[in-house]
Design a protein around this motif. Structure first.
Motif, PDB file in Angstrom:
ATOM      1  N   THR A  58      -3.001  10.693   0.355  1.00 62.78           N
ATOM      2  CA  THR A  58      -1.600  10.481   0.027  1.00 62.78           C
ATOM      3  C   THR A  58      -1.463   9.641  -1.236  1.00 62.78           C
ATOM      4  O   THR A  58      -0.657   9.963  -2.129  1.00 62.78           O
ATOM      5  CB  THR A  58      -0.875   9.773   1.188  1.00 62.78           C
ATOM      6  OG1 THR A  58      -0.985  10.573   2.353  1.00 62.78           O
ATOM      7  CG2 THR A  58       0.595   9.552   0.849  1.00 62.78           C
ATOM      8  N   LEU A  59      -2.218   8.564  -1.324  1.00 66.06           N
ATOM      9  CA  LEU A  59      -2.132   7.688  -2.491  1.00 66.06           C
ATOM     10  C   LEU A  59      -2.393   8.458  -3.778  1.00 66.06           C
ATOM     11  O   LEU A  59      -1.689   8.285  -4.779  1.00 66.06           O
ATOM     12  CB  LEU A  59      -3.129   6.534  -2.362  1.00 66.06           C
ATOM     13  CG  LEU A  59      -2.857   5.545  -1.228  1.00 66.06           C
ATOM     14  CD1 LEU A  59      -4.000   4.540  -1.101  1.00 66.06           C
ATOM     15  CD2 LEU A  59      -1.537   4.804  -1.457  1.00 66.06           C
ATOM     16  N   VAL A 118      -6.606  -2.042  -1.307  1.00 64.75           N
ATOM     17  CA  VAL A 118      -5.568  -2.776  -0.579  1.00 64.75           C
ATOM     18  C   VAL A 118      -6.208  -3.849   0.296  1.00 64.75           C
ATOM     19  O   VAL A 118      -5.810  -5.022   0.282  1.00 64.75           O
ATOM     20  CB  VAL A 118      -4.724  -1.822   0.303  1.00 64.75           C
ATOM     21  CG1 VAL A 118      -3.719  -2.617   1.121  1.00 64.75           C
ATOM     22  CG2 VAL A 118      -4.011  -0.786  -0.552  1.00 64.75           C
ATOM     23  N   ILE A 119      -7.207  -3.444   1.058  1.00 67.63           N
ATOM     24  CA  ILE A 119      -7.870  -4.370   1.980  1.00 67.63           C
ATOM     25  C   ILE A 119      -8.526  -5.521   1.214  1.00 67.63           C
ATOM     26  O   ILE A 119      -8.373  -6.700   1.574  1.00 67.63           O
ATOM     27  CB  ILE A 119      -8.921  -3.617   2.828  1.00 67.63           C
ATOM     28  CG1 ILE A 119      -8.218  -2.591   3.731  1.00 67.63           C
ATOM     29  CG2 ILE A 119      -9.759  -4.586   3.652  1.00 67.63           C
ATOM     30  CD1 ILE A 119      -9.166  -1.604   4.399  1.00 67.63           C
ATOM     31  N   ASN A 154       3.781 -10.144   2.415  1.00 67.72           N
ATOM     32  CA  ASN A 154       4.511  -8.969   2.889  1.00 67.72           C
ATOM     33  C   ASN A 154       3.765  -7.712   2.455  1.00 67.72           C
ATOM     34  O   ASN A 154       3.107  -7.678   1.415  1.00 67.72           O
ATOM     35  CB  ASN A 154       5.918  -8.947   2.293  1.00 67.72           C
ATOM     36  CG  ASN A 154       6.665  -7.669   2.642  1.00 67.72           C
ATOM     37  OD1 ASN A 154       7.090  -7.472   3.774  1.00 67.72           O
ATOM     38  ND2 ASN A 154       6.800  -6.767   1.674  1.00 67.72           N
ATOM     39  N   MET A 155       3.872  -6.660   3.266  1.00 68.80           N
ATOM     40  CA  MET A 155       3.314  -5.360   2.895  1.00 68.80           C
ATOM     41  C   MET A 155       4.363  -4.287   3.137  1.00 68.80           C
ATOM     42  O   MET A 155       5.000  -4.255   4.192  1.00 68.80           O
ATOM     43  CB  MET A 155       2.046  -5.060   3.701  1.00 68.80           C
ATOM     44  CG  MET A 155       0.958  -6.109   3.538  1.00 68.80           C
ATOM     45  SD  MET A 155      -0.626  -5.642   4.287  1.00 68.80           S
ATOM     46  CE  MET A 155      -1.348  -4.670   2.965  1.00 68.80           C
ATOM     47  N   ASP A 156       4.556  -3.411   2.151  1.00 68.59           N
ATOM     48  CA  ASP A 156       5.506  -2.308   2.241  1.00 68.59           C
ATOM     49  C   ASP A 156       4.782  -1.022   2.622  1.00 68.59           C
ATOM     50  O   ASP A 156       3.683  -0.739   2.111  1.00 68.59           O
ATOM     51  CB  ASP A 156       6.194  -2.062   0.895  1.00 68.59           C
ATOM     52  CG  ASP A 156       7.272  -3.084   0.585  1.00 68.59           C
ATOM     53  OD1 ASP A 156       7.348  -4.098   1.281  1.00 68.59           O
ATOM     54  OD2 ASP A 156       8.022  -2.863  -0.392  1.00 68.59           O
ATOM     55  N   ILE A 157       5.411  -0.240   3.488  1.00 65.22           N
ATOM     56  CA  ILE A 157       4.935   1.113   3.760  1.00 65.22           C
ATOM     57  C   ILE A 157       6.125   2.066   3.703  1.00 65.22           C
ATOM     58  O   ILE A 157       7.278   1.647   3.848  1.00 65.22           O
ATOM     59  CB  ILE A 157       4.212   1.229   5.119  1.00 65.22           C
ATOM     60  CG1 ILE A 157       5.133   0.808   6.272  1.00 65.22           C
ATOM     61  CG2 ILE A 157       2.936   0.410   5.117  1.00 65.22           C
ATOM     62  CD1 ILE A 157       4.510   1.031   7.649  1.00 65.22           C
ATOM     63  N   ILE A 158       5.839   3.336   3.490  1.00 67.45           N
ATOM     64  CA  ILE A 158       6.887   4.352   3.402  1.00 67.45           C
ATOM     65  C   ILE A 158       6.639   5.427   4.454  1.00 67.45           C
ATOM     66  O   ILE A 158       5.534   5.955   4.576  1.00 67.45           O
ATOM     67  CB  ILE A 158       6.934   5.003   1.999  1.00 67.45           C
ATOM     68  CG1 ILE A 158       7.231   3.952   0.929  1.00 67.45           C
ATOM     69  CG2 ILE A 158       7.968   6.118   1.953  1.00 67.45           C
ATOM     70  CD1 ILE A 158       7.210   4.501  -0.494  1.00 67.45           C
ATOM     71  N   VAL A 159       7.682   5.745   5.212  1.00 64.72           N
ATOM     72  CA  VAL A 159       7.630   6.823   6.194  1.00 64.72           C
ATOM     73  C   VAL A 159       8.274   8.065   5.577  1.00 64.72           C
ATOM     74  O   VAL A 159       9.360   7.990   5.002  1.00 64.72           O
ATOM     75  CB  VAL A 159       8.374   6.436   7.486  1.00 64.72           C
ATOM     76  CG1 VAL A 159       8.428   7.618   8.445  1.00 64.72           C
ATOM     77  CG2 VAL A 159       7.691   5.251   8.153  1.00 64.72           C
ATOM     78  N   GLY A 160       7.590   9.197   5.706  1.00 63.52           N
ATOM     79  CA  GLY A 160       8.135  10.444   5.162  1.00 63.52           C
ATOM     80  C   GLY A 160       7.545  10.827   3.824  1.00 63.52           C
ATOM     81  O   GLY A 160       8.096  11.685   3.123  1.00 63.52           O
ATOM     82  N   LEU A 161       6.415  10.204   3.449  1.00 66.14           N
ATOM     83  CA  LEU A 161       5.759  10.578   2.199  1.00 66.14           C
ATOM     84  C   LEU A 161       5.310  12.033   2.239  1.00 66.14           C
ATOM     85  O   LEU A 161       5.056  12.591   3.325  1.00 66.14           O
ATOM     86  CB  LEU A 161       4.558   9.667   1.950  1.00 66.14           C
ATOM     87  CG  LEU A 161       4.879   8.241   1.488  1.00 66.14           C
ATOM     88  CD1 LEU A 161       3.643   7.355   1.594  1.00 66.14           C
ATOM     89  CD2 LEU A 161       5.415   8.232   0.063  1.00 66.14           C
ATOM     90  N   PRO A 162       5.207  12.673   1.085  1.00 66.79           N
ATOM     91  CA  PRO A 162       4.822  14.087   1.056  1.00 66.79           C
ATOM     92  C   PRO A 162       3.531  14.357   1.813  1.00 66.79           C
ATOM     93  O   PRO A 162       2.529  13.651   1.641  1.00 66.79           O
ATOM     94  CB  PRO A 162       4.636  14.353  -0.448  1.00 66.79           C
ATOM     95  CG  PRO A 162       5.525  13.362  -1.120  1.00 66.79           C
ATOM     96  CD  PRO A 162       5.482  12.145  -0.259  1.00 66.79           C
ATOM     97  N   PRO A 187       0.810  -1.229   0.000  1.00 61.45           N
ATOM     98  CA  PRO A 187       0.000   0.000   0.000  1.00 61.45           C
ATOM     99  C   PRO A 187       0.838   1.271   0.000  1.00 61.45           C
ATOM    100  O   PRO A 187       0.426   2.292  -0.523  1.00 61.45           O
ATOM    101  CB  PRO A 187      -0.805  -0.124   1.298  1.00 61.45           C
ATOM    102  CG  PRO A 187       0.041  -0.976   2.192  1.00 61.45           C
ATOM    103  CD  PRO A 187       0.751  -1.943   1.277  1.00 61.45           C
ATOM    104  N   GLN A 188       2.019   1.240   0.627  1.00 55.70           N
ATOM    105  CA  GLN A 188       2.886   2.396   0.895  1.00 55.70           C
ATOM    106  C   GLN A 188       2.257   3.329   1.929  1.00 55.70           C
ATOM    107  O   GLN A 188       2.924   3.799   2.838  1.00 55.70           O
ATOM    108  CB  GLN A 188       3.238   3.186  -0.376  1.00 55.70           C
ATOM    109  CG  GLN A 188       3.673   2.345  -1.565  1.00 55.70           C
ATOM    110  CD  GLN A 188       4.877   1.462  -1.300  1.00 55.70           C
ATOM    111  OE1 GLN A 188       5.232   1.183  -0.178  1.00 55.70           O
ATOM    112  NE2 GLN A 188       5.486   0.969  -2.367  1.00 55.70           N
TER     113      GLN A 188
END
Length: 474
Positions: free
Chosen positions: A279-280, A292-293, A308-316, A272-273
């Motif tokens: 944000t998406l 995603v769900i 596995n699921m990826d997320i990103i910290v610090g997205l705009p 999902p990021q």
């Protein structure tokens, strides 16, 4: 822009990177006049001036490497000046666990390693302990047999291109005319490399189908490609992990998931990021949180027990509130592993320009630290432990990318790829083969052509050169 006057350019690299840690959205230049900072490195001391006013002086000790003392002096000075607390201290390398493994090989105790990270590199204690914990996991799992390899297959297409992306990914809508030619060429490379692997009696530990987004192609194209991978690299072999980077929920459906089950895929990623719809949309992803769900639950229903699921910290424009929401939603889904990425902003990217001009906002260091803490909390609530880590340049908050997994759900390929102790034969546009010479403790990299059309035209040339390098090992 930050302008620095430096008396000894032997230390230019060290000085640049320390300033870049604290002023990472500014251009940094070395000048002779009209400077913001003046760094003078002498035999017995390091002096740092601000607009000709002496602000700091650090003594140099004979027992320590001088360049390390230069980095330490500038780091301490800028930490005090800016008020920023950077958890990784002066460390800028992308694989900090290598430093731990080297210390372990030298017979140093965990306490000695911890002390060195904290006192010499100014690393925060929790990050130092994280590094040690991951190094211990890697030491148990990393390859020690030169005949054991992994195979990477790259798909250079995506549904859309994300704002932050630095990988080879071409929006599928504008590439439909070349997709079939690419897949035909990729299958040719698969056939040739399968023959080489068999002739050399190599053992395939992991097969990783990544990109890009492998599932961005049609159902028929995906099933055919997956069959080719399975038939050549998985069938009849004792492959521990067959991983497909589904990635984008808007490219996943029941038919593609069924194809993966049919051909023995035992680990997938649904990324999902962020679990915030605003944000998406802003980062160029065409799926929603609800997508995603739904796709995650569909994969579970079809029997996937290692997701596995990826997320990103610090997205705009994301802050602590948004990260907490993402973590809350992932906790409900209960994946088998999560990979937490720190936002990396390439200086030449459109995103960097938009941050500098104020279109997007990146949170201050204190809030970024708190955002990362939420992901650590999530991993513990999910019953996961960290198992691999790497860092990138220009990461907001100077943080790390770390994989967390439940017991026995670690991504084996991730460990092998990061630690670079196993040869990885890579196929597809821009895929990079890594030939590891264990006896010599060295590695040679061989990249395929990045441009898809050139990859199609010059595939035989690249296969021949890749095999030449592999022949020097096998």
């Amino acid at each position: 822009m930050v302008k620095i006057k430096l008396n000894d350019f032997k230390y230019r690299y060290d000085v640049y990177h320390m300033f870049n840690l604290f002023y990472n959205f500014n251009n940094i230049e070395f000048v002779e006049e009209d400077y913001d900072f003046h760094v003078t490195i002498l035999e017995e001391k390091i002096e740092i001036f601000d607009k000709d006013e002496q602000l700091a002086c650090f003594e140099i000790y004979e027992d320590f490497k001088k360049n390390d003392q230069v980095k330490g002096a500038i780091f301490k000075y800028l930490r005090e000046k800016t008020g920023k607390e950077l958890p990784w201290g002066v460390l800028i390398g992308i694989r900090p666990t290598k430093k731990v493994l080297d210390f372990m090989d030298q017979g140093k105790s965990e306490q000695d390693i911890l002390r060195s990270f904290i006192e010499n590199s100014f690393v925060r204690e929790d990050k130092a302990r994280l590094c040690i914990d991951i190094a211990k996991v890697e030491r148990k799992n990393v390859n020690k047999d030169k005949k054991s390899i992994s195979v990477y297959i790259g798909m250079p297409f995506c549904p859309t291109r994300c704002l932050y992306c630095s990988f080879t990914s071409n929006p599928i809508s504008s590439c439909k005319k070349i997709v079939d030619d690419y897949l035909t060429t990729l299958n040719h490379e698969i056939q040739v490399m399968k023959k080489f692997i068999d002739e050399k009696n190599l053992k395939i530990e992991c097969v990783y189908f990544g990109g890009g987004t492998p599932t961005s192609i049609s159902e028929k194209q995906f099933e055919s490609t997956l069959f080719n991978i399975y038939d050549n690299f998985v069938k009849g072999r004792n492959v521990r992990e067959f991983n497909v980077e589904c990635g984008r929920p808007d490219s996943i459906n029941a038919a593609k998931l069924s194809s993966m089950k049919k051909f023995g895929v035992n680990r997938i990623s649904i990324n999902p990021q962020s679990m915030n719809n605003d944000t998406l949309k802003s980062i160029g992803r065409n799926h929603t949180v609800e997508d995603v769900i739904n796709k995650f639950n569909l994969a579970r229903k079809l029997g996937f027990d290692n997701i596995n699921m990826d997320i990103i910290v610090g997205l705009p424009n994301e802050g602590l509130e948004q990260v907490r929401n993402t973590c809350s939603e992932l906790l409900k889904l209960n994946p088998d592993s999560i990979t937490v990425h720190g936002m990396s902003v390439k200086r030449a990217s459109k995103l960097h320009e938009q941050i500098v001009t104020g279109v997007f906002n990146i949170r201050e260091q204190k809030e970024l630290n708190a955002m990362y803490e939420e992901t650590v909390k999530l991993s513990k609530e999910l019953g996961m432990k960290p198992y691999y880590m790497y860092r990138q340049k220009n990461m907001v908050g100077n943080m790390e990318n770390v994989g967390y997994a439940k017991p026995s759900k670690e991504g084996i390929y991730n460990i092998e790829m990061i630690e670079e102790k196993q040869t990885i034969i890579a196929l597809g546009a821009d895929a990079v083969t890594k030939v590891v010479f264990l006896d010599d403790n060295r590695m040679e990299r061989f990249p395929n052509i990045k441009d898809v059309r050139e990859y199609i035209k010059r595939i035989d040339e690249k296969i021949e050169k890749k095999i030449e390098i592999l022949e020097t090992l096998y």
